[in-house]
Design a protein around this motif. Structure first.
Motif, PDB file in Angstrom:
ATOM      1  N   GLN A 212       0.805  -1.219   0.000  1.00  0.00           N
ATOM      2  CA  GLN A 212       0.000   0.000   0.000  1.00  0.00           C
ATOM      3  C   GLN A 212       0.839   1.271   0.000  1.00  0.00           C
ATOM      4  O   GLN A 212       0.291   2.376   0.002  1.00  0.00           O
ATOM      5  CB  GLN A 212      -0.942  -0.014   1.202  1.00  0.00           C
ATOM      6  CG  GLN A 212      -1.996  -1.113   1.108  1.00  0.00           C
ATOM      7  CD  GLN A 212      -2.832  -1.224   2.370  1.00  0.00           C
ATOM      8  OE1 GLN A 212      -3.600  -0.332   2.713  1.00  0.00           O
ATOM      9  NE2 GLN A 212      -2.677  -2.337   3.081  1.00  0.00           N
TER      10      GLN A 212
ATOM     11  N   TRP B 113      -0.853   1.597  -5.916  1.00  0.00           N
ATOM     12  CA  TRP B 113      -1.928   1.615  -4.926  1.00  0.00           C
ATOM     13  C   TRP B 113      -2.351   3.046  -4.602  1.00  0.00           C
ATOM     14  O   TRP B 113      -3.538   3.365  -4.551  1.00  0.00           O
ATOM     15  CB  TRP B 113      -1.468   0.914  -3.651  1.00  0.00           C
ATOM     16  CG  TRP B 113      -2.459   0.986  -2.532  1.00  0.00           C
ATOM     17  CD1 TRP B 113      -2.617   2.014  -1.638  1.00  0.00           C
ATOM     18  CD2 TRP B 113      -3.444   0.004  -2.189  1.00  0.00           C
ATOM     19  NE1 TRP B 113      -3.619   1.732  -0.756  1.00  0.00           N
ATOM     20  CE2 TRP B 113      -4.147   0.507  -1.066  1.00  0.00           C
ATOM     21  CE3 TRP B 113      -3.783  -1.254  -2.700  1.00  0.00           C
ATOM     22  CZ2 TRP B 113      -5.181  -0.209  -0.464  1.00  0.00           C
ATOM     23  CZ3 TRP B 113      -4.805  -1.965  -2.096  1.00  0.00           C
ATOM     24  CH2 TRP B 113      -5.489  -1.447  -0.997  1.00  0.00           C
TER      25      TRP B 113
ATOM     26  N   GLY C 236      -8.079   3.762  -7.775  1.00  0.00           N
ATOM     27  CA  GLY C 236      -9.413   3.994  -7.245  1.00  0.00           C
ATOM     28  C   GLY C 236      -9.794   2.925  -6.239  1.00  0.00           C
ATOM     29  O   GLY C 236      -9.140   1.878  -6.126  1.00  0.00           O
ATOM     30  N   GLU C 237     -10.874   3.178  -5.512  1.00  0.00           N
ATOM     31  CA  GLU C 237     -11.295   2.246  -4.469  1.00  0.00           C
ATOM     32  C   GLU C 237     -11.662   0.878  -5.028  1.00  0.00           C
ATOM     33  O   GLU C 237     -11.446  -0.149  -4.377  1.00  0.00           O
ATOM     34  CB  GLU C 237     -12.477   2.827  -3.687  1.00  0.00           C
ATOM     35  CG  GLU C 237     -12.082   3.901  -2.694  1.00  0.00           C
ATOM     36  CD  GLU C 237     -11.024   3.417  -1.709  1.00  0.00           C
ATOM     37  OE1 GLU C 237     -11.174   2.303  -1.154  1.00  0.00           O
ATOM     38  OE2 GLU C 237     -10.034   4.145  -1.497  1.00  0.00           O
ATOM     39  N   GLN C 238     -12.202   0.833  -6.229  1.00  0.00           N
ATOM     40  CA  GLN C 238     -12.583  -0.450  -6.814  1.00  0.00           C
ATOM     41  C   GLN C 238     -11.359  -1.336  -7.021  1.00  0.00           C
ATOM     42  O   GLN C 238     -11.373  -2.529  -6.684  1.00  0.00           O
ATOM     43  CB  GLN C 238     -13.317  -0.233  -8.139  1.00  0.00           C
ATOM     44  CG  GLN C 238     -13.834  -1.521  -8.758  1.00  0.00           C
ATOM     45  CD  GLN C 238     -14.672  -1.263 -10.006  1.00  0.00           C
ATOM     46  OE1 GLN C 238     -14.849  -0.128 -10.438  1.00  0.00           O
ATOM     47  NE2 GLN C 238     -15.193  -2.331 -10.584  1.00  0.00           N
ATOM     48  N   ASP C 239     -10.303  -0.760  -7.587  1.00  0.00           N
ATOM     49  CA  ASP C 239      -9.075  -1.521  -7.792  1.00  0.00           C
ATOM     50  C   ASP C 239      -8.461  -1.926  -6.452  1.00  0.00           C
ATOM     51  O   ASP C 239      -8.022  -3.070  -6.264  1.00  0.00           O
ATOM     52  CB  ASP C 239      -8.059  -0.705  -8.586  1.00  0.00           C
ATOM     53  CG  ASP C 239      -8.335  -0.715 -10.078  1.00  0.00           C
ATOM     54  OD1 ASP C 239      -9.008  -1.649 -10.549  1.00  0.00           O
ATOM     55  OD2 ASP C 239      -7.875   0.208 -10.772  1.00  0.00           O
ATOM     56  N   ARG C 240      -8.425  -1.002  -5.507  1.00  0.00           N
ATOM     57  CA  ARG C 240      -7.839  -1.312  -4.204  1.00  0.00           C
ATOM     58  C   ARG C 240      -8.580  -2.453  -3.513  1.00  0.00           C
ATOM     59  O   ARG C 240      -7.959  -3.371  -2.958  1.00  0.00           O
ATOM     60  CB  ARG C 240      -7.858  -0.069  -3.309  1.00  0.00           C
ATOM     61  CG  ARG C 240      -6.884   1.028  -3.718  1.00  0.00           C
ATOM     62  CD  ARG C 240      -6.957   2.174  -2.729  1.00  0.00           C
ATOM     63  NE  ARG C 240      -5.971   3.203  -3.006  1.00  0.00           N
ATOM     64  CZ  ARG C 240      -5.763   4.255  -2.215  1.00  0.00           C
ATOM     65  NH1 ARG C 240      -6.479   4.409  -1.108  1.00  0.00           N
ATOM     66  NH2 ARG C 240      -4.847   5.157  -2.537  1.00  0.00           N
ATOM     67  N   THR C 241      -9.894  -2.406  -3.543  1.00  0.00           N
ATOM     68  CA  THR C 241     -10.689  -3.455  -2.915  1.00  0.00           C
ATOM     69  C   THR C 241     -10.428  -4.806  -3.577  1.00  0.00           C
ATOM     70  O   THR C 241     -10.282  -5.835  -2.906  1.00  0.00           O
ATOM     71  CB  THR C 241     -12.184  -3.106  -2.993  1.00  0.00           C
ATOM     72  OG1 THR C 241     -12.405  -1.869  -2.301  1.00  0.00           O
ATOM     73  CG2 THR C 241     -13.035  -4.194  -2.372  1.00  0.00           C
TER      74      THR C 241
END
Length: 255
Positions: free
Chosen positions: A202, A207, A211-216
């Protein structure tokens, strides 16, 4: 990588400065020594793109005087908190905030790929006195082997450290004032807990700018691998094979 994405990733680390210092790997002392060659104690070394001072720490152990330059005040604040006596200057490789001939050598750890090599080469020629050296280092984790092959984020977001590399991973050359690179490698192993391994990932620009979608999606995948892959599922810590790549060049002539 487009210019806009490159700039966004290059400037993303300040927001994660504390985690960068905590989780990013150290540099082997042997590698730091290779970067500065036969410089004696009290020699003046510029740590360019010093960040939180991962490489600075080892240079100080070798007894040299270090000036740190980085574009991120947040990263330099982490360095200054450990070494309040040091010169820590906000600046870039393309406009180094030091006077002419003020250092004996320069090093760049994990950052040359974000710099304009030709412009940086001219600036380094200006600030280095005598037959000075430039040493570049990258800590490379071997994610091409074993369970680690499953970890890296998608190919649409290559690592920053892969930028500007020619065949054989040779970095961009700083220009006609400089001799060809010599190449050295130091192999070692990094051991860390699974949670620290996830925290380490991270701190990468992939990272930090995702975006949040990729991170999740990435985090769910990483946790699944760590908990189910037979090579690591039962372990409390993981071992990461590492190589510190060192590329060293010297000025063709000197003042």
């Amino acid at each position: 990588m487009s210019g806009g994405r490159r700039a966004a990733r290059a400037s993303s680390f300040g927001a994660a400065a504390a985690d960068y210092q905590r989780y990013r790997p150290e540099y082997p002392l042997e590698a730091a020594s290779l970067l500065i060659g036969d410089l004696g104690p009290d020699s003046r070394v510029l740590d360019l793109g010093a960040g939180t001072g991962k490489l600075t720490d080892q240079l100080l152990r070798l007894g040299v005087q270090v000036s740190a330059v980085d574009p991120s005040p947040e990263m330099l604040a982490e360095l200054s908190s450990r070494h309040p006596e040091m010169d820590c200057l906000v600046g870039t490789a393309e406009a180094i905030p030091l006077p002419e001939g003020s250092v004996d050598a320069a090093v760049v750890g994990q950052a040359w790929h974000w710099m304009d090599a030709a412009t940086a080469g001219r600036e380094l020629r200006r600030v280095i006195s005598g037959p000075g050296t430039l040493g570049l280092a990258w800590n490379i984790d071997h994610t091409e082997t074993g369970w680690l092959t499953l970890i890296a984020p998608g190919g649409d977001r290559p690592r920053g450290s892969e930028r500007g590399r020619a065949t054989g991973r040779v970095p961009a050359h700083p220009g006609p004032d400089w001799l060809p690179f010599s190449h050295h490698e130091v192999d070692w192993t990094m051991t860390l807990s699974k949670e620290d391994f996830l925290s380490l990932w991270q701190t990468h620009s992939q990272w930090l700018t995702a975006g949040e979608q990729d991170r999740t999606r990435w985090m769910a995948r990483w946790r699944q691998i760590l908990s189910t892959d037979p090579q690591v599922a039962t372990l409390s810590t993981v071992e990461i094979p590492m190589t510190t790549e060192c590329w060293v060049t010297r000025l063709r002539d000197h003042r």
